[in-house]
Every structure is written in C-alpha cells, then in structure tokens.
Design a protein around this motif. Structure first.
Motif, PDB file in Angstrom:
ATOM      1  N   GLY A  54       0.787  -1.226   0.000  1.00  0.00           N
ATOM      2  CA  GLY A  54       0.000   0.000   0.000  1.00  0.00           C
ATOM      3  C   GLY A  54       0.824   1.282   0.000  1.00  0.00           C
ATOM      4  O   GLY A  54       0.277   2.363   0.184  1.00  0.00           O
ATOM      5  N   HIS A  55       2.126   1.174  -0.214  1.00  0.00           N
ATOM      6  CA  HIS A  55       2.937   2.392  -0.307  1.00  0.00           C
ATOM      7  C   HIS A  55       2.611   3.154  -1.595  1.00  0.00           C
ATOM      8  O   HIS A  55       2.292   2.550  -2.621  1.00  0.00           O
ATOM      9  N   VAL A  56       2.693   4.470  -1.511  1.00  0.00           N
ATOM     10  CA  VAL A  56       2.519   5.286  -2.712  1.00  0.00           C
ATOM     11  C   VAL A  56       3.747   6.182  -2.835  1.00  0.00           C
ATOM     12  O   VAL A  56       3.720   7.360  -2.482  1.00  0.00           O
ATOM     13  N   PRO A  57       4.864   5.624  -3.329  1.00  0.00           N
ATOM     14  CA  PRO A  57       6.080   6.438  -3.452  1.00  0.00           C
ATOM     15  C   PRO A  57       5.882   7.535  -4.504  1.00  0.00           C
ATOM     16  O   PRO A  57       5.062   7.401  -5.400  1.00  0.00           O
ATOM     17  N   SER A  58       6.654   8.607  -4.360  1.00  0.00           N
ATOM     18  CA  SER A  58       6.564   9.698  -5.337  1.00  0.00           C
ATOM     19  C   SER A  58       7.521   9.489  -6.509  1.00  0.00           C
ATOM     20  O   SER A  58       7.506  10.245  -7.476  1.00  0.00           O
ATOM     21  N   ALA A  59       8.358   8.465  -6.420  1.00  0.00           N
ATOM     22  CA  ALA A  59       9.150   8.008  -7.565  1.00  0.00           C
ATOM     23  C   ALA A  59       9.488   6.546  -7.306  1.00  0.00           C
ATOM     24  O   ALA A  59       9.739   6.161  -6.162  1.00  0.00           O
ATOM     25  N   LEU A  60       9.457   5.739  -8.362  1.00  0.00           N
ATOM     26  CA  LEU A  60       9.794   4.325  -8.230  1.00  0.00           C
ATOM     27  C   LEU A  60      10.440   3.934  -9.557  1.00  0.00           C
ATOM     28  O   LEU A  60       9.789   3.467 -10.474  1.00  0.00           O
ATOM     29  N   GLU A  61      11.737   4.212  -9.634  1.00  0.00           N
ATOM     30  CA  GLU A  61      12.471   4.106 -10.886  1.00  0.00           C
ATOM     31  C   GLU A  61      13.360   2.877 -10.893  1.00  0.00           C
ATOM     32  O   GLU A  61      13.914   2.504  -9.857  1.00  0.00           O
ATOM     33  N   LEU A  62      13.505   2.289 -12.063  1.00  0.00           N
ATOM     34  CA  LEU A  62      14.319   1.084 -12.189  1.00  0.00           C
ATOM     35  C   LEU A  62      15.388   1.262 -13.263  1.00  0.00           C
ATOM     36  O   LEU A  62      15.106   1.792 -14.339  1.00  0.00           O
ATOM     37  N   LEU A  63      16.601   0.837 -12.935  1.00  0.00           N
ATOM     38  CA  LEU A  63      17.703   0.791 -13.912  1.00  0.00           C
ATOM     39  C   LEU A  63      18.077  -0.677 -14.076  1.00  0.00           C
ATOM     40  O   LEU A  63      18.300  -1.371 -13.070  1.00  0.00           O
TER      41      LEU A  63
END
Lengths: 468, 468
Positions: free
Chosen positions: B248-257
């Motif tokens: 249920g987290h709502v991160p403000s960025a969730l980026e993948l490299l």
C-alpha cells in the motif's frame, strides 16, 4: 403475451433465452420507463431487455438498429437527469443483470467487471484484497458501475480521490450498430491514439453501451476522523473552506450544509447540530496523521469565526458527525411530509469555482426568497459542487411553476459565477437547453459531430445530451 | 528574401507584424524541421511562424486552410515520436513565444497560461504561491505546456501524482479552419457534454492547436527522502516493486535501472552504485512520514533479496541517490562516445502491466543479445513504463538495421505482455504502424472518423497518429 411486432418477433428469434432476457409486461415497462430525475419527460418502451452477456447486447442492438428502433441503456435508474428515461417504442437495455466481477488483480491494482456490478459490492470485493475503489456517489449502495461510467459519477470523497473517470482504464462497449469495441488499456499509463475511453465516460449512454470495464484501484483507505463546525454567516464558512485549502490540507470529505439544511437536520434530532447556524461544515481526514490535521483544521474553522466546533477523537465520534450528512435526505423527507399535496424534492447539481461558494449560496437564498420556496443547499464544498434542493408541493401548479423558475435562476447564477450546470449528475433530458448555454457554440457543433460519428441514425438514447 | 509564393504573400498580408512572426530563412527552416525523435521522417517547411497571440494562430491557420497548405504545430521540439516533424511545404506553427502566465489563482488552485510556457517556469511561478504543478517529463526544464498537452506527457512523479492529462481543466484551441473553441471549465468537477478536453490531450496536434490552458494545481510537495536498492537478479527487483505496491505504499518516484544501465552509471563515477548488479531501484517518498515509509520499503527491498541498500536520512543523501537517475543520460552519452561512427541513443517507451515488469526486462535483454546490441533499460517501474534505449552506431548500416529490428521486437514483446507501445511519448510518425497493431480495428475506425470530424481536409499535422 404482447403483440408480435416485427421488433419483438426478431428479438425472440435472435435471443434463444428470450423468456429470461426480454420483458413486455406493463408492470416491467412502467417500472423501467424512467430514472430518479423529477421534471423530466419519459416515454413508454416497447420492451425491456435484461441481457446476461455482451453477445445479448450485440444481438439486441443490431436488431434494433436494423429496424430503426431506438435503444435506451439503463442501470439502476438512480440517475438524476433523465438520461435513462425511455422514449416511446424503444427497447430499454438494462445491464443490471450483467453483474459479475471477472478478475481482481492486486499486483496491478485493477479490477475487471461487468457493468451491472453495484458500486458498493465492487468495493466490498476488492477490500478483501486490501484495495479500494474510491468513487462514492450518494447512491453507491444501489447504483451500478455502468451507470457511474455513463454519468461520470462523483461523490463525497472525490475532493481527495477524484471521480469515476479517474479510475476507468479501459472499456468494452457495443456501438449503436452492434459492433463491439475495446478502448484503453491494462497499464497505468498509455497515450496510444485519441482517448476514446474518456470520450465515452459521461456520455450518458448516447455513444455506446458499456459491457465491461477495467478499473484502477487504490490501497484501502486509512481510518478517518472528522470534525463538524457551525458558522454564524455563510461568508465565514466560505472563508474556512478557503483557509483549509490555502493551508494545503487535502481532506477526504469537505461537505457544507446551508442554514436551512442545518436546521432541518437539527430538527430531525441530530444531537451535535445547534439551532440558528447559517452554515455547517463537515470535514473528514484520512491522512497519515488525522488527529494532527483535524486539530489544525479546527483552528482554521475557529479563526474563520465558527461558533460551535466538534472535533472527533475516536471513530465513534466521527461516525456521529458523518451521520449529520447522512441525515440530510431523511430530514428533508420529514420536512416534505409536512407540506401536504404531492411533496417533491428536486435536487440540483451546479459547480462553481471554490472561491465563489459563499456568494453562490447567498444567491440561492435570495432566489428562494424571491420565489417563496424552501431551498436546502448542501454539497461538496471542497469541489465547489453544490446540490440546492427545492422541496415543494408538485400538486400546487403555482408552486410547481415557481420551482421551475428557481431551477433556471440557480443555473444562470452558477454560470454567471464561472461555473457549470452539472458537476456530477449529467445533462440527460433535464439540461439539454442549458448545455447549449454553457458550451462554446463551436464545441457544441463538434459534440453533435461526435454523436453523428458514433450514432449516425440517432438511435442510441436519442434526445439526451446533444441532438445528432 | 524568400520567393513570394501565394502562401507567403497572403500570410504577410494578414499578419501586420509578419517580420517578427514569419521566418523563411534556411537556417530557421532547418532548425525547426524536426523534434528529438530518431528514425523519423521529416520534410522541409515553407515557413516557420512564431505567433505571439491566439489571433496570429487563427490568421495563420485560416490562411493555410484556404490555400490547402498543411500546418504542423510545434513547441520546444523535445518530443520523441516525430509528432512535431515538418512535412514538405507546410507552415510550422511554433507556439513557444506565446509564453505568458496569465493568472495564478491560489483560492481555486489553478493557473491559466499560454502554450509556450516552459514546464519548469510554470512550476517556479506557482511555487511562490505555495502550489505545485507536478507533471515532470524528463525535458521539463525546456519543454512547454503546449507540448506536454499535445503528447499527454508523463514523468517520474506521475506514479503518485498522475500525468499531464490529470491536470488540464480546460483548453482554448484553434481548429484547422481557424475557428477558436473553449473546452472544459474552471471548476474542479464538471460533466457537461462530451469530454473534448481529454480528446484533445495526447492528440499530438492533429485535431487542434492549443492557444491557452487552465491547469489544476496542488499544494507544494512536502520534502522527500529516497532509497537506492541493488539486486542480484531482475526477478528480485520486480518482486520488490510488487511488495512495495502490495503493502500500500505510494512512493513519489519508483524508478528502475537494469544491469547495463546500473553499470554505465557506476562506470560514470556514481559512488553509491556497486558493480555487477542486475537491477537498481530508486524509490522516493514525500509522504507525511517519509522516514517511516522509507524504512518499511527498505525492509521490503531486503526481503526481496537486495544485495546493497542505501537509505537516505537527510535531504543531501537523497539528492545523491536521485543523482544516480539523473546521471543515466550523461552515462549513456559517455558510452556512446566510445562507439565511434555516428553514435545514436534511441529511446523507447513501452508500458506493461506492473506485474510483467521483470519478465519484460528479461525479454529486452534477450532481444539485445539476439541482435548483438547494447540496450539500456530504465524506466518508471511503479507505472510499468519502461524506456529501453538502444545505443548504436548509426553510420553502420548493419547495426542500424539491427537497431530497427530490436525496436520492433521490443514493441511486439510489450504488446504480447498486455502492454501499450507508448506510455508517455506518443505515436507521432514513429509508431503509426504499431498503433494499428495495438488498437481494436473498430476503435481505429472511430479514431479516423474523429480526425475527419476535426480536420476534414487533413491539413493539420497530416501523417501523424492516424490518417484521416
């Protein structure tokens, strides 16, 4: 047994299970001739169909199209603008029995369902997976997802969580000629081509009939707390709303009851409402720190001049505050019962820029006085979306006429303040003339073009929203 | 002085300030013939116009319409799909100089502006009022609001805050024949008529030209903290994304490299990235309790098998983590410089359901091996929106051919996983054929009908998105 018209004969041929799907008895026809909108014209359908599958919908629409018979789509008939009202000789296509939830996908936070699923049932089902479907129109315990999509339904928590349109990722629809089409996608983001999904949402069943939807979900909402604040003047209540907004709060409900509504709820026996207030605000927070946020909003209400504030510390106290909002309908019903004759509650749906809220309510009070009517205004203050409700005796011809004049005056006042004639209920038959006053004429011209593109024979829900 | 064609002669007549507005010198024509998309065809315009007012836009479009000359709208030319590429003999209509912010309205949390306002400038201006305009496409320091609206631009924070479309309340546009139209409203909610605003957003300048916009705003974003987690396998990184979502987290960025991108950034000297990881996640939280939420997400990353986690406790540590994401472009540039020939970075834009993320990246790695190419995949993991980037030597004909094959393979793989060929960059000229593969044929038919309705002569940005 109804007369064997070409329409009925053809429908019975193409629908092997016609005894289940197709109904022509006078009771069913009468019961499905209109939605919950007062003042709105409605005809008598030739048949009411309760399809069970998308193929049923296609068969019915193809048949009606070939015979030039109009089709009126319908859900739970809780609409308030007449968009689901029958036209004479039509087939009413009621999708309430297509009520399966097809897939709940927690990993992608989405659900696939049929149009007849009741909004509350959908929310209950996804809650078991720790998820929620936030849109909460007043009728959410009975209205259907298909109807929510058709009207672009709002609700109380959309001040924080957005409206139906914000949750629809994709649609499965049947066009007027019976062709089936998928729009949208299963992904959160996507910009491939023109946004037909959004074009269909809020089109009130005039462009296509929804047979399936993919809806986005959110984590289940955290526990909420609420406060109730009463004000000696409307302007002060408006200032409290502005201060709450300006301080960056995002309440999950920000509801306003004008003086008449506050009094009606107090008279109905709610213990927290004091007599004589000009306005009541009900504010709910489901933030990570609801105690802290409510305390801050309580101070803002007091600074704006609130005479009486109740701030809940527990879920039970919150429930009692929220009960004041829920009591509005029974309280107005009790007031109506004192009128005699044929009492009617006519609920309006105008939205103005949030900053014009107090001015707009003041204007509505003037309109009530001018037309010697009782108008109760409540609404979603955080969105500037108000529902002034005229409670009057429909059997009194003069009062009926005055109620209609007041309705027109309220909409004109809303437009004059930079608002819209419908925040969440739709145009239906009720506001067709107002649509032409609200929209840019070039826009109206293109809207008619879109109707012609989707429905060149003007057979799907004719006479609603725009004419082809 | 350019030759006095009927087009130029008429435009000079209708534009009193034509010396300022109208340019025909070869340098300006060449500089404005294309956007930032590689592989995309572009013609030579007859003129480039820099209108200063909506009336200029109307004059130019009316004139071009009467003469049957195509018009190609253009902003900052940062687009990545060729939607702003000139066609031979067209008028390029560049709205970058219509760059005024007309009104910031804190009480109603909205801003009215012209299309040429740079996204960062808009955000800076509203920040002075405690407000923010969240959409943050990678080019946000140079791209314009008009271009953002045309492409339906996304960005990094839309995993929490939504995309451009979610912020546009109303538009002021000019139609191909020069008529001007307002869509939408100034209120938060509104359902009057079909949603032409949403139809125009993402239509890539093929239906109308934006001359003004009313945008919704939010309170300024709270301070954010971030974490960086590296994983020995892609599957584990995918599991961490799934666990963060499921909790249920709502991160403000969730980026993948991916592994290749992580290595390139490490090689470029970023101190926090360890060599040899198969994937790196960068997670940011601007919730009310970022420390607490980051701690919880750190545990989820470790449970999923992260080999190396850095959790920021301060803004400065966060800045260093976010720097890893920002370094991707220079790191790939440095890698490209080692290739020799004519190095090109071809950035893709495919979105898949979030649950298919790890599988999709694995498939992309296979595609890279099969075509003997270096593909660096990074993207918005929280949205399932990836940007696989092929870095290759364009002067090597065989490598060029292999890059094109890989591009096709990546899009086919995305569609096969239930995805879309464009999450946020658009169709332009680059993906017209893919649009036909992605869309339902009935939908494609209606999309063409909409193009014909708005642009019956097929003169506005012809050859982009769909053919009339």
């Amino acid at each position: 047994m109804s007369p064997e018209t070409p329409l009925l004969s053809r429908l019975r041929t193409v629908l092997p299970d016609h005894a289940d799907v197709l109904h022509t008895d006078p009771e069913t026809l009468a019961a499905h001739s209109r939605d919950a909108a007062p003042f709105s014209e409605a005809g008598t359908p030739a048949a009411v169909a309760f399809p069970r599958t998308a193929e049923h919908v296609q068969q019915i629409m193809r048949t009606a199209y070939e015979l030039g018979v109009p089709v009126v789509p319908q859900g739970a008939r809780t609409g308030l603008a007449g968009a689901a009202n029958a036209v004479d000789g039509c087939v009413v296509l009621n999708t309430a029995r297509m009520d399966r939830i097809l897939e709940i996908d927690p990993a992608n936070r989405l659900v696939r369902c049929e149009p007849g699923v009741v909004t509350k049932d959908l929310n209950d089902a996804v809650a078991e997976h720790g998820l929620s479907y936030p849109p909460d129109p007043a009728s959410w315990e009975t209205c259907t997802i298909g109807g929510n999509i058709a009207t672009g339904a709002g609700g109380i928590c959309c001040v924080k969580y957005g409206v139906t349109a914000d949750y629809v990722l994709g649609l499965d629809v049947v066009l007027p000629d019976g062709r089936r089409m998928r729009t949208g996608r299963d992904t959160v983001k996507g910009v491939a081509g023109y946004d037909l999904t959004r074009l269909l949402i809020g089109s009130e069943g005039t462009l296509a009939v929804t047979v399936g939807a993919t809806l986005g979900l959110r984590p289940v909402r955290p526990p909420a707390l609420s406060l109730l604040a009463q004000f000696p003047t409307l302007v002060q209540a408006g200032e409290a709303v502005a201060a709450i907004t300006a301080a960056g709060h995002v309440p999950s409900a920000l509801e306003l009851l004008d003086g008449a509504t506050s009094q009606a709820v107090a008279d109905h026996g709610h213990p927290l409402l004091e007599p004589g207030a000009a306005a009541t605000l009900i504010v709910e927070s489901d933030s990570a720190e609801p105690h802290r946020d409510l305390a801050a909003m309580t101070l803002l209400c007091k600074s704006a001049g609130a005479q009486h504030v109740v701030t809940a510390a527990t879920a039970e106290e919150s429930r009692r505050i929220i009960e004041a909002r829920r009591l509005v309908t029974p309280a107005l019903g009790a007031f109506a019962a004192t009128l005699g004759g044929k009492p009617t509650a006519f609920i309006e749906d105008v939205a103005v820029p949030r900053s014009e809220l107090a001015k707009f309510i003041g204007t509505i009070e003037e309109i009530a006085r001018r037309h010697r009517l009782r108008i109760f205004t409540l609404g979603h203050a955080g969105d500037g979306n108000l529902h002034p409700t005229v409670v009057f005796d429909e059997s009194d011809a003069d009062e009926f006429r005055r109620a209609q004049l007041a309705y027109d005056d309220i909409m004109a006042a809303g437009l004059a303040l930079g608002g819209t004639t419908t925040g969440e209920h739709g145009i239906g038959t009720l506001k067709r003339e107002w649509l032409a006053r609200e929209l840019d004429p070039v826009s109206l011209d293109l809207q008619r073009g879109i109707k012609r593109l989707f429905d060149p024979e003007n057979l799907l829900n004719p006479g609603k929203v725009v004419e082809a």
